[in-house]
Design an enzyme around this catalytic site. Structure first.
Site, PDB file in Angstrom:
ATOM      1  N   SER A 139      34.209  46.034  21.085  1.00 41.28           N
ATOM      2  CA  SER A 139      33.103  46.126  20.135  1.00 41.28           C
ATOM      3  C   SER A 139      33.145  44.920  19.214  1.00 41.28           C
ATOM      4  CB  SER A 139      33.238  47.404  19.303  1.00 41.28           C
ATOM      5  OG  SER A 139      32.358  47.406  18.194  1.00 41.28           O
ATOM      6  N   TYR A 152      37.804  53.921  14.559  1.00 36.91           N
ATOM      7  CA  TYR A 152      37.021  53.311  15.636  1.00 36.91           C
ATOM      8  C   TYR A 152      37.266  51.807  15.670  1.00 36.91           C
ATOM      9  CZ  TYR A 152      33.068  51.920  18.532  1.00 36.91           C
ATOM     10  OH  TYR A 152      32.292  51.376  19.513  1.00 36.91           O
TER      11      TYR A 152
END
Length: 254
Positions: A139, A152
């Site tokens: 990400s 995350y």
């Protein structure tokens, strides 16, 4: 990674980026197997997209991963691409352990242990193929933190470094390690993200990813233009500004 002629397993692809990527890769001439937990979704996907194969898998469950790997390889012995796509993202408040510990443990199990276990289940088979690819999914938040999603962010940073490390180890094999680095994309990963103006439209993201895979078959990182703001802040010397802009712009990221 060649863009066609592959047999591709994408665990965690019953919606969002995973499903859109599966559909587009099938259209490019690949055999694609979609994996997910919910049988009813898998049945709907198979009905809506003839030619896509489906396998039930819970990437948080080691026994489910082992069973799914056996099933996939029995049906598709030519499998040569694995895309560990499953991931979860949650808002956390780290002032109090009771508000984040359970969430953090779930995220690490799904986002870090899940890919590790999937790779372990398939790596010997992939090494036996003349040309194979492991397409990991990190990400933009691996490189610049979104304040409200600490676990995350950390899980995706772990996937980035895992990808870098195993690429070195597998350099003497037929397995290429490619890392996909999404920005925020309009999916249901977080509440409200599918409608967020800050997030990139899903179809535009997948189109750009497939174009990059097609044009750069030897790439080790797949980065759409919109993720480069996050990816290269430290290299450009404007990391603090990137972090400030990210956390002021939108409460969601991917």
């Amino acid at each position: 990674m060649d863009i066609s002629g592959n047999t591709i397993f994408i665990p965690g692809s019953t919606s969002g980026i995973g499903l859109a990527l599966a559909i587009e890769l099938q259209a490019k001439g690949n055999t694609v197997i979609v994996g997910g937990r919910r049988t009813e979704l898998l049945e709907r996907i198979a009905a809506d997209h003839p030619g896509l194969d489906t396998v039930r898998i819970d990437t948080a469950d080691p026994a489910s991963i082992d069973a799914a790997a056996k099933e996939v390889l029995a049906r598709h012995p030519g499998l040569n691409v694995l895309v560990p796509m499953a991931g979860i993202m949650r808002v956390e408040d780290w002032h109090r352990p009771e508000s984040f510990l359970e969430s953090a443990e779930s995220i690490v199990t799904t986002n870090v242990l899940g890919p590790i276990r999937l790779i372990a289940a398939f790596i010997e088979h992939l090494r036996a193929q003349p040309d194979a690819t492991l397409l990991t999914v990190s990400s933009g938040l691996a490189f610049a933190p979104l304040k409200v999603t600490p676990s995350y962010n950390a899980s995706k940073a772990a996937i980035h470094m895992l990808s870098e490390s195993i690429r070195l180890q597998l350099a003497d094999t037929s397995v290429k390690v490619v890392e996909l680095q999404p920005p925020a994309v309009r999916t249901d990963l977080m509440p409200g993200q599918a409608e967020s103006e800050f997030a990139m439209p899903l179809d535009e993201f997948v189109d750009e990813v497939v174009t990059l895979l097609e044009q750069r078959p030897d790439a080790t990182e797949i980065q759409v233009e919109r993720v480069k703001f996050l990816r290269y802040g430290e290299a450009r010397g404007d990391y603090d500004q990137v972090v400030a802009t990210l956390n002021a712009a939108d409460p969601h990221g991917e």
